[in-house]
Design a protein around this motif. Sequence first.
Motif, PDB file in Angstrom:
ATOM      1  N   THR A 287      -0.501   0.214   0.426  1.00  0.00           N
ATOM      2  CA  THR A 287       0.747   1.148   0.122  1.00  0.00           C
ATOM      3  C   THR A 287       1.381   1.002   1.381  1.00  0.00           C
ATOM      4  N   ALA A 288       0.597   1.078   2.489  1.00  0.00           N
ATOM      5  CA  ALA A 288       1.454   1.166   3.928  1.00  0.00           C
ATOM      6  C   ALA A 288       2.055  -0.189   4.165  1.00  0.00           C
ATOM      7  N   LYS A 289       1.321  -1.323   3.776  1.00  0.00           N
ATOM      8  CA  LYS A 289       1.916  -2.571   3.941  1.00  0.00           C
ATOM      9  C   LYS A 289       3.315  -2.590   2.927  1.00  0.00           C
ATOM     10  N   GLY A 290       3.265  -2.096   1.829  1.00  0.00           N
ATOM     11  CA  GLY A 290       4.334  -2.109   0.962  1.00  0.00           C
ATOM     12  C   GLY A 290       5.502  -1.406   1.434  1.00  0.00           C
ATOM     13  N   LEU A 291       5.227  -0.173   1.980  1.00  0.00           N
ATOM     14  CA  LEU A 291       6.306   0.517   2.632  1.00  0.00           C
ATOM     15  C   LEU A 291       6.927  -0.183   3.913  1.00  0.00           C
ATOM     16  N   ALA A 292       6.093  -0.865   4.826  1.00  0.00           N
ATOM     17  CA  ALA A 292       6.655  -1.540   5.755  1.00  0.00           C
ATOM     18  C   ALA A 292       7.685  -2.727   5.446  1.00  0.00           C
ATOM     19  N   GLU A 293       7.561  -3.356   4.317  1.00  0.00           N
ATOM     20  CA  GLU A 293       8.147  -4.299   3.854  1.00  0.00           C
ATOM     21  C   GLU A 293       9.660  -4.180   3.386  1.00  0.00           C
ATOM     22  N   LYS A 294       9.711  -2.715   3.096  1.00  0.00           N
ATOM     23  CA  LYS A 294      10.754  -2.118   2.624  1.00  0.00           C
ATOM     24  C   LYS A 294      11.643  -1.496   3.558  1.00  0.00           C
ATOM     25  N   MET A 295      11.085  -1.548   4.707  1.00  0.00           N
ATOM     26  CA  MET A 295      11.849  -0.632   6.054  1.00  0.00           C
ATOM     27  C   MET A 295      12.789  -1.632   6.597  1.00  0.00           C
ATOM     28  N   GLY A 296      13.848  -0.978   7.404  1.00  0.00           N
ATOM     29  CA  GLY A 296      14.634  -1.899   8.208  1.00  0.00           C
ATOM     30  C   GLY A 296      14.037  -2.151   9.412  1.00  0.00           C
ATOM     31  N   PRO A 297      14.431  -2.895  10.269  1.00  0.00           N
ATOM     32  CA  PRO A 297      13.801  -3.467  11.670  1.00  0.00           C
ATOM     33  C   PRO A 297      13.569  -2.404  12.735  1.00  0.00           C
ATOM     34  N   GLU A 298      14.477  -1.270  12.612  1.00  0.00           N
ATOM     35  CA  GLU A 298      14.202  -0.341  13.639  1.00  0.00           C
ATOM     36  C   GLU A 298      13.166   0.916  13.013  1.00  0.00           C
ATOM     37  N   GLU A 299      12.731   1.015  11.861  1.00  0.00           N
ATOM     38  CA  GLU A 299      12.214   1.913  11.325  1.00  0.00           C
ATOM     39  C   GLU A 299      10.679   1.715  11.887  1.00  0.00           C
ATOM     40  N   ILE A 300       9.942   2.910  11.767  1.00  0.00           N
ATOM     41  CA  ILE A 300       8.467   2.650  11.906  1.00  0.00           C
ATOM     42  C   ILE A 300       7.664   3.789  11.024  1.00  0.00           C
ATOM     43  N   LEU A 301       6.447   3.057  10.796  1.00  0.00           N
ATOM     44  CA  LEU A 301       5.417   3.883   9.914  1.00  0.00           C
ATOM     45  C   LEU A 301       4.559   4.880  10.988  1.00  0.00           C
ATOM     46  N   LEU A 302       4.456   6.079  10.368  1.00  0.00           N
ATOM     47  CA  LEU A 302       3.682   7.100  11.171  1.00  0.00           C
ATOM     48  C   LEU A 302       2.535   7.633  10.291  1.00  0.00           C
TER      49      LEU A 302
END
Length: 387
Positions: A287-302
């Motif tokens: 799930t986390a990896k999937g969220l990261a794939e959809k994020m913009g370059p300046e967004e972070i996972l917390l």
Amino acid sequence: MASKSHLPPPVMAVSRSLRRTNPITYILAAGLCIFFLYFFFADGTSIPRIKNLDAGAKQILSSKDAASNALSPPSLPYIKPKLAEGEVMAPPPVVHYHMNNVTVTGDPIGNRESVLILTPLARFYDGYWDNLVKLSYPHDLISLGFIIPKGREGNLATQQLQERIQKTQAPTNKNRFASITILRQDDEIPVLTSEHERHALSAQKERRAAMSKARNALLFTTLGPTTSWVLWLDSDIVETPASLVQDLASHDKGIIVPNCFQRYYNKDKESMDVRPYDFNSWQDSPTAKGLAEKMGPEEILLEGYAEMATYRNLMAYMADATDLNGDPRREVNLDGVGGTALLVKADVHRDGAMFPPFPFYHLIETEGFARMATRLGWQAHGLPNYF
């Protein structure tokens, strides 16, 4: 490209005088060879050397061999020499460090391995210092480093820290630390007064980017050539086992982190209780990896926020549910780590692993550090039953 000419290659004419055998030429050549051999292989006593302690022990640079100059290695204390009138301070000597003799093993006390404990310090807690001086690791092998923000809060923290240092490092105290370094930041960072404000989702990127820069500045300034281990310890950690350093190092891992719980008053039980505190040590999830794939370059996972459900496997919840006294040596592999109490082999940092103040694979600070270390070939480990 091959040459089309069939003529022999040109030859430079040789002076007649140089064709003759001249004894002076041989003498000069022999002298030059001896000089180069001495330069490369001599072990002169005029240069400070790393001295042997005993068979199999780590070799360290004694304090009397330290350069008495402001450019001395940061792992050694700098003592300004007293100069007579008209006397000029000597330039710093050339110091040889045999890095292959700096051991990093599962027996750090037996091998006399130096530990650097680093703490970003926005507020000073007496409990933090009390816990620090209770560590059973030999204090003469421990160097301390602090970085404190500019401003009123930082001034107060510096004053309180120095008061405790003055007592601990008194000449009458035989259990002094090897050295202590205090850095003051150029910028005044916003101090969030409550725990709720510090952990609010909206504050995380800016707060943790500032923390990353502070950690990097502290690390790059204090990491010395004789350092074996680096222990990152948050300033609000007021209770650890006295054997924390040697317990973590005994696993002989490049990166290892214990579990961190918080004591609090449980209103339902009407008594003191404990609860998980650090949610930055985790194993990644699809799930986390999937969220990261959809994020913009300046967004972070917390981690730890309902607004950003990652469904990662958190080490905070890996502790034996039925028995908080489970096997403390149980190890798990981790993809992210927290910095409340984080032991790192100095070689991991020397290889280039630092705390990114920018999104690195959509991670930042300590979690970004773990990812960067992974890219450098180091695996992070956690101890879910060690508190």
